[in-house]
Write a protein that holds these residues in place. Structure first.
Motif, PDB file in Angstrom:
ATOM      1  N   ILE A 121      -4.931   0.372   9.698  1.00  0.00           N
ATOM      2  CA  ILE A 121      -3.643  -0.668  10.330  1.00  0.00           C
ATOM      3  C   ILE A 121      -2.771   0.194  11.238  1.00  0.00           C
ATOM      4  CG2 ILE A 121      -1.255  -1.535   9.342  1.00  0.00           C
ATOM      5  CD1 ILE A 121      -2.598  -1.463   6.284  1.00  0.00           C
ATOM      6  N   LYS A 122      -2.667  -0.401  12.246  1.00  0.00           N
ATOM      7  CA  LYS A 122      -2.282   0.129  13.485  1.00  0.00           C
ATOM      8  C   LYS A 122      -1.177  -0.976  14.286  1.00  0.00           C
ATOM      9  CE  LYS A 122      -6.205  -1.379  16.009  1.00  0.00           C
ATOM     10  NZ  LYS A 122      -6.874  -2.045  15.051  1.00  0.00           N
ATOM     11  N   MET A 126      -6.237   2.949   4.701  1.00  0.00           N
ATOM     12  CA  MET A 126      -5.773   2.374   3.262  1.00  0.00           C
ATOM     13  C   MET A 126      -7.306   1.742   2.707  1.00  0.00           C
ATOM     14  SD  MET A 126      -3.564  -0.653   2.056  1.00  0.00           S
ATOM     15  CE  MET A 126      -4.739  -2.073   2.626  1.00  0.00           C
ATOM     16  N   SER A 127      -7.311   2.409   1.471  1.00  0.00           N
ATOM     17  CA  SER A 127      -8.702   1.895   0.890  1.00  0.00           C
ATOM     18  C   SER A 127      -7.938   0.807  -0.490  1.00  0.00           C
ATOM     19  CB  SER A 127      -9.366   3.023  -0.144  1.00  0.00           C
ATOM     20  OG  SER A 127      -8.517   3.673  -1.062  1.00  0.00           O
ATOM     21  N   GLY A 156       2.317  -9.881   6.020  1.00  0.00           N
ATOM     22  CA  GLY A 156       3.417  -9.056   6.252  1.00  0.00           C
ATOM     23  C   GLY A 156       3.289  -7.988   7.400  1.00  0.00           C
ATOM     24  N   CYS A 157       2.052  -7.451   7.483  1.00  0.00           N
ATOM     25  CA  CYS A 157       1.568  -6.573   8.527  1.00  0.00           C
ATOM     26  C   CYS A 157       1.733  -7.342   9.963  1.00  0.00           C
ATOM     27  CB  CYS A 157       0.147  -6.068   8.287  1.00  0.00           C
ATOM     28  SG  CYS A 157       0.082  -4.805   7.090  1.00  0.00           S
ATOM     29  N   GLU A 171      -1.728  -4.805  13.277  1.00  0.00           N
ATOM     30  CA  GLU A 171      -2.835  -5.137  13.210  1.00  0.00           C
ATOM     31  C   GLU A 171      -3.625  -4.591  11.926  1.00  0.00           C
ATOM     32  OE1 GLU A 171      -7.122  -5.461  15.852  1.00  0.00           O
ATOM     33  OE2 GLU A 171      -4.873  -5.217  17.008  1.00  0.00           O
ATOM     34  N   ALA A 172      -4.429  -5.363  11.150  1.00  0.00           N
ATOM     35  CA  ALA A 172      -5.028  -4.697   9.937  1.00  0.00           C
ATOM     36  C   ALA A 172      -6.507  -4.905  10.325  1.00  0.00           C
ATOM     37  CB  ALA A 172      -4.400  -5.312   8.808  1.00  0.00           C
ATOM     38  N   GLU A 173      -7.529  -3.907  10.470  1.00  0.00           N
ATOM     39  CA  GLU A 173      -8.921  -4.120  10.664  1.00  0.00           C
ATOM     40  C   GLU A 173      -9.773  -3.587   9.461  1.00  0.00           C
ATOM     41  OE1 GLU A 173     -12.327  -3.528  13.982  1.00  0.00           O
ATOM     42  OE2 GLU A 173     -10.035  -3.013  14.260  1.00  0.00           O
ATOM     43  N   HIS A 174     -10.644  -4.367   8.899  1.00  0.00           N
ATOM     44  CA  HIS A 174     -11.503  -4.066   7.984  1.00  0.00           C
ATOM     45  C   HIS A 174     -12.551  -3.168   8.580  1.00  0.00           C
ATOM     46  CE1 HIS A 174     -14.972  -4.634   4.844  1.00  0.00           C
ATOM     47  NE2 HIS A 174     -14.099  -3.611   4.198  1.00  0.00           N
ATOM     48  N   ILE A 175     -12.841  -1.860   8.122  1.00  0.00           N
ATOM     49  CA  ILE A 175     -13.624  -1.011   8.675  1.00  0.00           C
ATOM     50  C   ILE A 175     -14.862  -0.598   7.828  1.00  0.00           C
ATOM     51  CG2 ILE A 175     -12.178  -0.355  10.819  1.00  0.00           C
ATOM     52  CD1 ILE A 175     -11.440   2.310   9.331  1.00  0.00           C
TER      53      ILE A 175
END
Length: 217
Positions: free
Chosen positions: A206-207, A171-172, A188-189, A195-199
């Motif tokens: 998000i995984k 997601m951008s 909410g995630c 798990e949401a990780e800024h890459i």
């Protein structure tokens, strides 16, 4: 990048925000067609002059996402993708042309959106047009046994190379929102076991929490 008159993207200036003098309008100015510069490619995209579902225009996150994917092409090559909130279909068309990605577009259950994506596919030499899935969020998902292993989306929820887990959701996000609203989505995630990780470049992976951690190659 060229932007439409009254486009929300005009709130977030880029290096070149001038409108193209070659804009053309169709019947009753219901559409505007213009060229947009993507990394290494120019696409001719027809946008709605207005659409109540915000599917009418290219948002800034689309261009940020395209840049990130070019820099991390191994993250998408060979994957079976669905794009949520495809809007005009520009990002999916770009990825299909650049990487020959197996990609399905998707947006709100609206015939005008589907027809406009098909128009933009043909305008950019993609025939047959990309498969499209109409789905209003909150309704039962229309694909009983989906086999996509990568979901992508730009500006829809908030408004070195990496190896992505399977499945994954890229997601951008480039909209300007308050920190409180931003935290609602990511909280909410976490509550849903994700798990949401800024890459990088305002792109998030998000995984499921049990997936392997992103590796740097």
């Amino acid at each position: 990048m060229d932007i439409a008159l009254f486009s929300p993207s005009s709130l977030f200036p880029e290096d070149d925000d001038s409108s193209s003098p070659d804009e053309t309008t169709e019947t009753q100015q219901s559409y505007v067609e213009r060229s947009h510069e993507f990394p290494g490619m120019e696409l001719l995209i027809r946008e709605f002059s207005f659409h109540q579902l915000n599917a009418n225009l290219l948002w800034p996150g689309t261009f940020a996402f395209a840049e990130w994917l070019v820099q991390h092409r191994s993250s998408i090559e060979g994957r079976r993708c669905i794009e949520l909130g495809s809007g005009t279909g520009a990002l999916a068309i770009y990825l299909r042309k650049l990487f020959c990605v197996d990609i399905t577009t998707s947006d709100y259950d609206d015939q005008e959106i589907e027809e406009n994506i098909a128009h933009n596919c043909r305008a950019n030499g993609i025939t047959p047009v990309l498969p499209h899935l109409k789905h209003t969020w909150g309704d039962t998902f229309p694909a009983a046994d989906p086999d996509w292993d990568l979901i992508i989306a730009s500006d829809i929820l908030l408004s070195a190379e990496v190896r992505l887990p399977q499945p994954a959701f890229l997601m951008s996000w480039r909209r300007r929102i308050g920190k409180e609203d931003e935290s609602l989505f990511f909280t909410g995630c976490a509550d849903a076991g994700l798990e949401a990780e800024h890459i990088g470049s305002r792109v998030y992976c998000i995984k499921p929490r049990h997936s392997a951690v992103l590796e740097t190659i």
